[in-house]
Scaffold this active site. Structure first.
Site, short mmCIF file in Angstrom:
data_model
loop_
_atom_site.label_atom_id
_atom_site.label_comp_id
_atom_site.label_asym_id
_atom_site.label_seq_id
_atom_site.Cartn_x
_atom_site.Cartn_y
_atom_site.Cartn_z
N SER A 560 0.89 -0.98 -0.09
CA SER A 560 0.04 -0.08 -0.02
C SER A 560 0.83 1.26 -0.02
O SER A 560 1.97 1.44 0.44
CB SER A 560 -0.70 -0.04 1.37
OG SER A 560 -1.28 1.27 1.50
N TYR A 573 -2.78 -0.83 10.42
CA TYR A 573 -2.77 -0.96 8.93
C TYR A 573 -1.84 -0.65 8.56
O TYR A 573 -0.93 -1.22 7.67
CB TYR A 573 -4.05 -0.47 8.47
CG TYR A 573 -4.08 -0.78 6.76
CD1 TYR A 573 -4.75 -1.78 6.14
CD2 TYR A 573 -3.69 0.44 5.77
CE1 TYR A 573 -4.63 -1.81 5.03
CE2 TYR A 573 -3.70 0.12 4.57
CZ TYR A 573 -4.12 -1.01 3.99
OH TYR A 573 -4.40 -1.37 2.79
#
Length: 683
Positions: A560, A573
């Site tokens: 990500s 996350y």
């Protein structure tokens, strides 16, 4: 509109081809003769409709039929130059086509044209081939069928074989068909129903005779130590052996694999005569073209350890290659009237037999690999029938070579379309039942890969696989990536389904949008278990296969932009994505010596089609940024340099590019797929 004769032919072909007892996949051909009006002259013209080259009876449609003029086909008898120039007749068929002609005519067209019957079937039933390959097949034919079925000694398919069968039918008006030595059967009838009935009578009569008169143990007594292993044990051993075997059989060219532990295979390998029979190879041309002249047989008992088996397989593979090269050299130089022959097409086996475990078969794609295994299973059934009544006596190696390296077969291979970029590659994608994972799996399959869709939800994984294609293209498996045993089971499933593994995409993930103070230990552990630990477990299990195969490979992490971008309320996350990002660098450094590339992709938020965003993450991120949830994708787009929303397909495109030969020298790289987020630029 389909001609009534052609319509009846298609229906008959589909019925016959649907039953594997009648013929193997893509094996045999059927025909019908009838009349149509010539659109040029307005006069009636007699036509032949016959299954074209490369088609399959069970799935035959009108497009799969070759359509030819009977008068011109029969006139070829007057210009037939003889056996030495037999192959020229296939090119001559093009001058007999009616209109556009439909599918390309096969080598067996002459058989159907020259036999004086309205409907003709040529099939490869196990029971018929058992009689055709028995040492006393001619005598057995007379005993089993009386005068209703004639014997035709082995002759390579072609124009002369058509003349032979036509002459035999004319000389034996009471005959309904014939046994083709070493090959199969041909039957005929005045109507489509009569031809079908005659074909089935020959097949069923042969099967009944074998069942009634066969010896009790056609493959000999049970061999001590060669009994099948218990199911769980043999499949675990198969999964352990498969990567090395695939690497061995891919020495000349990469191959996809198929595994079966069918009872017929296990019984064959447990019997005393299996080494002798395996060495004789298959006989029917359709069989050995896909199985090679003989399989590679592991000569160890069922209880041999994986380590012992692997060491012996390496030795046997070297012996097999040397033996095949000798076969090619011996036969290709023995004839002074034929040739020059095509270059050797590779010396690796296509079928590998492991006592107690089962059969591995290989090909350029999954269907070819599966069919090769099915054909060898046909061959086992044939050998059982022949040995039960007599002695199995396939055609000799010179005849096998003449077909294997036939100029017409070479021409057929040359006409095949170029393989897709990821042909022969096997991919495992985690979290692939929806969103980014599904888009990746879909793209990889479209580019020629076989795909294993691993997901927490088995039903959704199987549904996604079915949507992508049949089981020759994709399968769905259940995998909780936090569970070591489930991860190993998913890798084993890939290995047993497709022979091995080449490409792994660590995509499974979830996200919780919470601030530091709101994030619980359970939140932290869940995020890290799924993505950091899960990626580690998948990569570790996959790396063992990649190393054993010695074929290189790719491991790709869907990380990500948050692995380098510090956003608000995202501690768990983003931290685990940073963990994944560093795994890429660590594994690239460790696995490079094995030819395994490890790379990552850093997407921006993918809202559309995302399971993560639909599961509540989207609403929470929208609240953080103060925008309506339905506008979150637009918001993300507007903060990028390109002002474009990132979609699952964009991530899939990047995965594909990383797997191609264009980036064969790239490892340890992270590719941003974020439409340009300056704060996430790699430094």
């Amino acid at each position: 509109m389909t001609n009534p004769a052609a319509a009846a032919l298609i229906a008959r072909s589909n019925r016959l081809g649907a039953d594997p007892r009648n013929t193997n996949y893509a094996g045999g051909n059927t025909s019908a003769k009838g009349s149509e009006t010539d659109p040029v002259t307005g006069d009636p013209v007699e036509l032949l409709w016959v299954k074209g080259s490369g088609g399959d009876l069970g799935t035959l449609t009108e497009k799969g039929l070759a359509v030819l003029r009977l008068d011109r086909l029969r006139a070829l008898v007057n210009v037939y130059p003889g056996l030495d120039r037999e192959d020229e007749m296939v090119a001559a068929f093009d001058y007999t086509l009616h209109g556009k002609g439909g599918a390309a005519p096969s080598i067996d067209t002459a058989m159907h044209a020259l036999v004086d019957a309205a409907h003709v079937d040529h099939l490869h039933p196990d029971s018929g081939i058992a009689i055709a390959t028995a040492a006393d097949g001619e005598a057995l034919t007379a005993t089993i069928f009386g005068g209703r079925v004639a014997w035709v000694a082995w002759r390579r398919p072609g124009f002369q074989l058509g003349l032979d069968i036509a002459a035999i039918k004319e000389a034996n008006p009471e005959a309904i068909g014939c046994i083709l030595g070493g090959h199969g059967i041909t039957a005929w009838g005045d109507t489509s129903d009569a031809a079908e009935a005659n074909s089935l009578w020959i097949i069923n009569t042969a099967a009944a005779y074998i069942a009634e008169h066969s010896s009790a143990e056609p493959f000999g007594a049970l061999l001590d130590g060669f009994a099948p292993l218990p199911e769980a044990e043999r499949r675990a051993k198969a999964a352990a052996l498969a990567p090395t075997i695939r690497g061995l059989v891919s020495t000349d060219a990469p191959k996809v694999g198929h595994f079966t532990d069918a009872p017929e295979v296990l019984d064959f390998l447990s019997r005393a005569e299996h080494p002798r029979l395996a060495a004789l190879g298959t006989s029917c041309p359709d069989h050995f073209l896909r199985t090679k002249v003989k399989p590679m047989l592991l000569d160890l008992p069922s209880g041999a350890s994986v380590e012992q088996s692997l060491a012996r397989l390496v030795e046997l593979h070297e012996e097999y290659r040397a033996d095949y090269q000798a076969y090619y050299d011996r036969v290709s130089t023995s004839s002074t009237t034929e040739g020059p022959w095509p270059a050797i097409r590779g010396a690796d086996p296509l079928v590998v037999l492991v006592p107690g475990v089962g059969m591995f078969s290989y090909g350029a794609n999954k269907q070819t690999a599966r069919v090769a295994g099915e054909f060898y299973l046909n061959a086992i059934n044939v050998m059982r029938g022949a040995e039960g009544l007599s002695t199995y006596a396939p055609i000799d190696e010179a005849e096998k070579f003449r077909i294997e390296y036939w100029a017409l077969e070479e021409a057929k291979l040359q006409r095949m379309p170029a393989p897709k970029p990821l042909a022969t590659r096997v991919a495992l994608v985690t979290g692939a039942a929806s969103g980014i994972g599904k888009a990746i799996a879909t793209r990889l399959a479209a580019e020629g890969a076989c795909v294993v869709i691993a997901d927490l939800d088995l039903a959704k994984a199987q549904a996604a696989a079915a949507e992508i294609g049949g089981t020759d293209v994709a399968i769905g498996v259940q995998a909780n990536v936090t569970d070591e045993d489930q991860v190993q089971a998913s890798v084993d499933a890939a290995v047993l389904a497709f022979g091995g593994l080449d490409l792994v995409v660590n995509n499974a993930g979830l996200s919780l949008s919470k601030s530091l103070l709101e994030t619980t230990v359970a939140d932290w552990d869940l995020q890290h278990n799924v993505m950091a630990k899960g990626s580690f477990l998948v990569s570790r299990a996959a790396a063992k296969v990649l190393i054993d195969q010695k074929l290189g490979g790719d491991i790709i992490y869907i990380s990500s932009k948050n692995s380098v971008f510090a956003g608000p309320n995202n501690i768990a996350y983003s931290a685990t994505k940073a963990d994944q990002a560093h795994q890429v660098r660590l594994l690239a450094a460790e696995l490079g010596e094995y030819g395994v590339k490890v790379n990552g992709i850093n997407p921006d938020g993918v809202v559309r089609g995302s399971g993560i965003f639909a599961g509540g993450w989207g609403a929470k991120r929208a609240a953080v940024y103060g925008v309506p949830e339905e506008d979150l994708g637009k918001y993300y787009a507007q903060r990028t340099l390109l002002k474009r929303e990132v979609l699952p397909e964009n991530v899939a495109n990047a995965v594909f590019v990383l797997c191609t030969s264009d980036l064969s020298h790239t490892t340890g790289l992270h590719i941003p797929v974020d439409a340009g987020v300056a704060a996430a630029f790699l430094r």
